[in-house]
Each structure stands twice: as C-alpha cells, then as structure tokens.
Design an enzyme around this catalytic site. Sequence first.
Site, PDB file in Angstrom:
ATOM      1  N   ASP A 126      44.074-111.607 -18.818  1.00  0.00           N
ATOM      2  CA  ASP A 126      42.970-112.363 -19.393  1.00  0.00           C
ATOM      3  C   ASP A 126      41.811-112.351 -18.408  1.00  0.00           C
ATOM      4  O   ASP A 126      42.004-112.521 -17.205  1.00  0.00           O
ATOM      5  CB  ASP A 126      43.433-113.803 -19.657  1.00  0.00           C
ATOM      6  CG  ASP A 126      42.441-114.573 -20.507  1.00  0.00           C
ATOM      7  OD1 ASP A 126      42.572-114.507 -21.741  1.00  0.00           O
ATOM      8  OD2 ASP A 126      41.555-115.217 -19.937  1.00  0.00           O
ATOM      9  N   GLU A 142      39.218-111.973 -25.110  1.00  0.00           N
ATOM     10  CA  GLU A 142      39.223-111.341 -23.785  1.00  0.00           C
ATOM     11  C   GLU A 142      40.643-111.107 -23.271  1.00  0.00           C
ATOM     12  O   GLU A 142      40.850-110.885 -22.077  1.00  0.00           O
ATOM     13  CB  GLU A 142      38.451-112.219 -22.788  1.00  0.00           C
ATOM     14  CG  GLU A 142      39.089-113.562 -22.483  1.00  0.00           C
ATOM     15  CD  GLU A 142      38.618-114.669 -23.424  1.00  0.00           C
ATOM     16  OE1 GLU A 142      38.624-115.841 -23.004  1.00  0.00           O
ATOM     17  OE2 GLU A 142      38.245-114.367 -24.570  1.00  0.00           O
TER      18      GLU A 142
END
Length: 325
Positions: free
Chosen positions: A203, A246
């Site tokens: 992430d 993301e």
Amino acid sequence: MRERLNTAPFGYLCITNQGVITELNETFCNMIGYTFEELLDTHIESVMSVSNKLLFHTYFYPFLHLNGHVEEMYLSLKDHEGKDVPLLLNAKYFKQDDVEGVDCVFMKMGKRIDYEQQIRSAKKHAEEALREKNLALDKLELLHNEIEKKQIQLMKLNTKLEKLSVTDSLTGLKNRRFFMERLKEHIALFQKNNMPFSLLILDLDFFKKVNDTWGHLIGDHVLIKLAEVLNSTFKVEDIVARFGGEEFVVLLPEANKERSKEKAEELRRTVQSAEWRIDQIITVSIGVATMQNGDSDMTIMENADLALYASKENGRNRVTHKDDL
C-alpha cells in the site's frame, strides 16, 4: 432389289457428270414433292436456289473430282411449292461399262435440325447456368473472404475485450478479478503437489496526501510509476496486479518465507529510491504471507493484510511477514 431401292428410307438419284438426273427413287420424289416424270432428265440445279447452286459449284464438284466422293454435305432443295427442304447429301462417283455418273443419297434433315436446335438451346442454357454458377461462386468466395475478415476482426476484438476484462485501465497491470483466479489455481496446485507460494500486499504510504497536495492527475502518475517499478522488480512468471485504489498485490510462485521477504524488501528499497517528480517521498508498506496447509484464498489474503496493517502500525515503509507477528 430395284423395288426395295425405290422405297428405301433415303432419297436416291443418279446424275451425270454434268448434273442431269438419270435415275431416282420414289422416296426422293416424295421428299421434295415432285413426280418421277417431272424430275427425270432434268438438271439437279433446277430444284436449287441460287445460293445452293453456288455451293454446289464451289464445294460439291471440286470435292467429287478430287476425292471421288462427298460426305455429309448440307444443302437445301426447293420443293414443288418453292419451299426449302433441308437435306444431307452423300455422293460417290462411279464408272461401269463405259458409263460414268454420280450416285447420290439424300437424308431429310428436319428432325436433325430440330435436334441441333435443341442441343444449341440446351448448350446455351447450360452456358448461362454455368455463368450464373460461376458468378454465384465468385460472390460466395467474396462472402467467404468477408466472413473470414469479420471472424479475424471478431477474434481480435474478443482478445482485446478479454484482455480489458482482466486489465487495470490506468496502470496496465492485471486487475483484482484476474489475480483472484490465479490465486485459486495456485492454491489448488499447493493442495495437490504441496508447491509453496507467497503473497504480497502493498500500500502506498500517505497517498491521500499526494492527491490532496498535488491533485489526482499527479496521483495517477504515481500509481502508473509504481506499476512500472513492480514490473521491473518481479519476473514474468510472478503475478502482479492492482487490487484497488493505491493497493497492489503480488503472487510469487514457489517462494517460501525467506525468498518472499527478500523480494518484498527489494521492492521497498526500489520504491523509496525511485524518482517521482514531486517534492514528497514515496514509500510503500508491505505485508507478506506464505501458503500454509488449511489456507484458502480468503485466509491467505487476510494473513497478508494483517501483516500489511502491522507494517503501517510500526511506522510504515517496512516489510512484515505474517509469521513474524
């Protein structure tokens, strides 16, 4: 013999070398509608049209003198009413006891002409049918070629659609659907052959700050750049995908705990040292899980997610394996 010749199924006459009729049978008389007396001792050209007289002089006499016979000569004689009677003539020169002459045999051509006309008509119809068939075949071939082109276009379109269905439109990486299908396949291989593999979930750290500070276009550029880093870090056989937002995932076939941690750490360093064209350090937090007996697609994803959460809780920009928690 004389009686049979008189009523034979062909016209017969004998002419001198000059064309005067000296003998004839009843059949010939009936063919052109004259009596025996009307024709005997007359010139054969007396029952010919001008065109047939010309044919007689240019074809009949020369061939007779050259070969002694004439075969299948077509001509017309005039009947008593002046109508044309189409006939087929065979003739042969003879000389016997100082007597010379030409024996002539005539066959009526009426039926043959009808047959020839039928044959010509049938031939014409056959040629037209063949032409139409060839045109139809040409059209069929064009249609077949067009269908082949459409099939190729359809195959290309299907391939494109299939690719789009498993590809993330922004980064060009595989999408979540594709990744989950491959994950299930590797779990099945593990259950069958005990073949190990590991899973990475990563992430981007503080990605919301990137969007809020630089805008979503720059945020998209960061995501695309991260996809490039992932492709350059991992091998072709590794499965890299954008899981959503993301968050990215990587499946490492045949990778145990140690190997997966090494690759995750290599990725973390590469991301940290990459150039991002913004005045902000870009880092990633990574969670790693290695397939264990009893794991399913959901449990291994949960284990990697727990490891990712630990990386973020412990300061971000770090790698955590589930077994190290």
